[in-house]
Design an enzyme around this catalytic site. Structure first.
Site, PDB file in Angstrom:
ATOM      1  N   THR A  39       0.823  -1.218   0.000  1.00  0.00           N
ATOM      2  CA  THR A  39       0.000   0.000   0.000  1.00  0.00           C
ATOM      3  C   THR A  39       0.856   1.268   0.000  1.00  0.00           C
ATOM      4  O   THR A  39       0.389   2.335   0.381  1.00  0.00           O
ATOM      5  CB  THR A  39      -0.922   0.033   1.235  1.00  0.00           C
ATOM      6  OG1 THR A  39      -0.107  -0.006   2.412  1.00  0.00           O
ATOM      7  CG2 THR A  39      -1.882  -1.137   1.243  1.00  0.00           C
ATOM      8  N   ARG A 108      14.710 -13.633  20.260  1.00  0.00           N
ATOM      9  CA  ARG A 108      16.093 -14.064  19.966  1.00  0.00           C
ATOM     10  C   ARG A 108      17.098 -12.953  20.259  1.00  0.00           C
ATOM     11  O   ARG A 108      18.171 -13.197  20.815  1.00  0.00           O
ATOM     12  CB  ARG A 108      16.194 -14.506  18.494  1.00  0.00           C
ATOM     13  CG  ARG A 108      17.593 -14.922  18.047  1.00  0.00           C
ATOM     14  CD  ARG A 108      17.582 -15.452  16.621  1.00  0.00           C
ATOM     15  NE  ARG A 108      16.998 -14.539  15.662  1.00  0.00           N
ATOM     16  CZ  ARG A 108      17.632 -13.498  15.125  1.00  0.00           C
ATOM     17  NH1 ARG A 108      18.878 -13.231  15.449  1.00  0.00           N
ATOM     18  NH2 ARG A 108      17.013 -12.711  14.269  1.00  0.00           N
ATOM     19  N   TYR A 147      -9.236  -7.420   9.688  1.00  0.00           N
ATOM     20  CA  TYR A 147      -8.334  -6.412  10.264  1.00  0.00           C
ATOM     21  C   TYR A 147      -8.500  -6.378  11.787  1.00  0.00           C
ATOM     22  O   TYR A 147      -7.526  -6.522  12.527  1.00  0.00           O
ATOM     23  CB  TYR A 147      -8.671  -5.059   9.650  1.00  0.00           C
ATOM     24  CG  TYR A 147      -7.804  -3.903  10.098  1.00  0.00           C
ATOM     25  CD1 TYR A 147      -6.479  -3.789   9.686  1.00  0.00           C
ATOM     26  CD2 TYR A 147      -8.334  -2.885  10.899  1.00  0.00           C
ATOM     27  CE1 TYR A 147      -5.699  -2.706  10.078  1.00  0.00           C
ATOM     28  CE2 TYR A 147      -7.566  -1.802  11.290  1.00  0.00           C
ATOM     29  CZ  TYR A 147      -6.242  -1.717  10.877  1.00  0.00           C
ATOM     30  OH  TYR A 147      -5.473  -0.632  11.256  1.00  0.00           O
TER      31      TYR A 147
END
Ligand code: NAD
Ligand code: UDP
Length: 324
Positions: A39, A108, A147
């Site tokens: 987008t 991590r 969404y």
């Protein structure tokens, strides 16, 4: 300097992400912008490419990514209804798998990670204004759910990685934000009204135009996001970020006409399914914990946004979806 950090911004070429990258690069941080340009377009960050502390990576966040960073701002997700409904399954994947991938990286690297959540987690709210404690009213099977539920699931993942793995997380719930670099064809109300007004086209009011939204200017919002990343470690949020000034969509149309001097007519179109009727953030928590509140009133922000629309050539923007 010890305060300089390696920072990843996913969705960093987007409307909010590009301004965030600009701020972080100007502060001297080492910034990696990751985006798949669904987008947005490279022109949003083209001016940053020459900086030695900025790097651009075309990558889709649903796939794992191996980087070493100190902080992650997770903004990658289509944000306007037309964009996120274009491929709803991909939208859900982006929210959920994107969250898992950045959280895995944060775990991590022992990085701090901030999630760009949304006022849409409140759905069509029965509580007004909306405090963070309100749990929302989302239609799980409606067209906005890809969404809304994706962002809700992402919040859940963030808090579970925090509780289970001690990841240092932050969640901001962003309310409607506007400003320069909104995609002219994103279908969001501010960009659409300005584009229509400048072209002398009819202004499309969905429904009666009595539904409300609270509009926050981009610079205020990005300041709030950065303050949340820098907040003390005992504060994960979620915290609302938005401008409490509340306007009807008809008022926004009238202001846009007045500020552009346009003679466009107002036309009514059908109201989209599940379109929230009222929306206004309660920002008590952001004021107390971040010392943050918006400083730019709607007319001032609209004026700057209109100036930007004047400065660009609309033909340079590719409409990413047919929904405009
Ligand atoms: P935007 O569409 O301009 O930016 C989103 C960026 O993410 C774009 O550059 C897009 O290409 C990128 N992207 C999308 N899917 C991706 C993927 N799978 N992998 C990599 N990149 C991907 O929208 P914005 O307004 O700048 O929104 C930024 C974030 O803030 C989004 O997460 C959005 O949900 C959230 N948010 C924005 C608002 C608002 O009013 N602007 C309100 C609430 C929440
Ligand atoms: N809207 C409108 N005309 C348009 C685009 C949007 O009246 O051309 C309305 C829409 O129905 C909604 C409000 O403006 O009530 C805000 O829409 P937007 O898509 O900007 O954001 P969201 O609904 O996600 O808050």
């Amino acid at each position: 300097m010890a305060s300089l950090k390696r920072i990843l911004v996913t969705g960093g070429a987007g409307f909010l992400g590009s301004h965030l990258c600009e701020r972080l690069v100007a502060d001297g941080h080492d910034v990696v912008c990751v985006d798949n340009f669904f987008t947005s377009q490279k022109s949003n960050v083209a001016h940053l490419l020459g900086h030695k502390n900025f790097e651009l990576l075309r990558h889709d966040i649903i796939h794992p990514l191996w980087l070493e960073v100190d902080e992650i701002y997770n903004l990658a997700c289509p944000a306007s209804p037309g964009h996120y409904q274009y491929n709803p399954i991909k939208t859900l994947k982006t929210s959920v798998m994107g969250a898992i991938n950045v959280l895995g990286m944060a775990k991590r690297c022992r990085a701090k990670v901030l999630q760009a959540s949304t006022s849409e987690v409140y759905g069509d709210p029965e509580v007004h204004p909306q405090p963070e404690s309100y749990r929302g009213s989302v239609n799980t099977i409606g067209p906005r759910a890809c969404y809304d539920e994706g962002k809700r699931a992402a919040e859940t993942l963030f808090m579970d990685y925090h509780r289970a793995n001690g990841v240092n997380v932050r969640i901001v719930r962003i309310f409607n934000t506007y400003g320069p670099r909104m995609h002219p064809f994103d279908g969001r109300v501010v960009s659409t009204f300005i584009r229509q007004a400048l072209a002398g086209e009819p202004i499309t009011i969905f429904g009666s135009g009595h539904q409300t939204r609270s509009f926050c200017y981009r610079d205020d919002l990005v300041e709030g996001i950065i303050r949340m990343m820098d907040a003390p470690d005992d504060f994960s949020g979620p915290v609302n970020l938005g401008n409490p000034g509340e306007f009807t969509i008809r008022q926004l149309a009238e202001k846009t006409l007045a500020l552009t001097g346009s003679k466009s007519k107002l036309v009514e179109k059908p109201l989209p399914v599940d379109d929230p009727e009222r929306r206004r953030p309660d920002i008590t928590l952001a004021k107390a914990r971040l010392g943050w509140e918006p400083t730019i009133e709607l007319e001032a922000g609209l004026t700057r946004t209109i100036e930007w629309f004047h400065s660009v050539n609309i033909a340079d923007f590719r409409a990413p979806t047919p929904n405009y």
